[in-house]
Write a protein that holds these residues in place. Structure first.
Motif, PDB file in Angstrom:
ATOM      1  N   ASP A  51       0.828  -1.212   0.000  1.00  0.00           N
ATOM      2  CA  ASP A  51       0.000   0.000   0.000  1.00  0.00           C
ATOM      3  C   ASP A  51       0.864   1.263   0.000  1.00  0.00           C
ATOM      4  OD1 ASP A  51      -2.367  -1.448  -0.086  1.00  0.00           O
ATOM      5  OD2 ASP A  51      -2.664  -1.394   2.086  1.00  0.00           O
ATOM      6  N   GLU A  55       0.659   4.196  -2.806  1.00  0.00           N
ATOM      7  CA  GLU A  55       0.460   5.594  -2.404  1.00  0.00           C
ATOM      8  C   GLU A  55       1.554   6.508  -2.949  1.00  0.00           C
ATOM      9  OE1 GLU A  55      -0.076   5.772   1.846  1.00  0.00           O
ATOM     10  OE2 GLU A  55      -1.768   4.383   1.739  1.00  0.00           O
ATOM     11  N   GLU A 127      -2.756  -3.415  -8.390  1.00  0.00           N
ATOM     12  CA  GLU A 127      -3.200  -4.121  -7.190  1.00  0.00           C
ATOM     13  C   GLU A 127      -2.267  -5.301  -6.937  1.00  0.00           C
ATOM     14  OE1 GLU A 127      -7.296  -5.074  -7.941  1.00  0.00           O
ATOM     15  OE2 GLU A 127      -7.952  -3.027  -7.508  1.00  0.00           O
TER      16      GLU A 127
END
Length: 136
Positions: A51, A55, A127
């Protein structure tokens, strides 16, 4: 160093990649074209999460990135591969898209040891499952 498209590559880019690949000093490194030169954008500590990596990709601006992707196979074996990501969001300016597209191949060749490549235009293409599918 200069790419075929004439976009020079800052020496720090290759150095940071080698530190990621050989010394595992970073989990990821992002690169951007700034003032007509490819330079280091962000670095993720070895403990950075997936993540954190996502970001670090700006919503509207292209980036190149390398990510040290680790996963476990179905039989419990831990594996890792270095993934080169070309992040060119649909919302990026046309000129930026063209510049990143024309500089990518030569820049990628500077980074010896890339095992997998992912081209992404939106966040659904970066993802964790996409990385896992590409690496298996």
């Amino acid at each position: 160093m200069a790419s075929a498209a004439g976009t020079p590559v800052d020496d720090t880019c290759v150095l940071k990649f080698k530190e990621l690949k050989s010394k595992r000093k970073f989990k990821y490194v992002t690169y951007k074209i700034e003032d007509s030169t490819i330079v280091v954008g962000d670095e993720g500590a070895p403990t950075a999460s997936f993540d954190d990596f996502v970001e670090a990709l700006p919503e509207n601006d292209p980036r190149y990135a390398v990510y040290d992707f680790e996963w476990e196979t179905k039989d419990g074996c831990k594996k890792s591969k270095i993934v080169f990501v070309t992040w060119v969001p649909d919302t990026a300016k046309i000129r930026q898209k063209m510049l990143y597209a024309s500089s990518k191949d030569k820049f990628k060749r500077e980074l010896d040891g890339i095992q997998i490549e992912i081209q992404a235009t939106d966040f659904s293409e970066v993802e964790e499952q996409v990385f896992r599918d590409k690496c298996n």
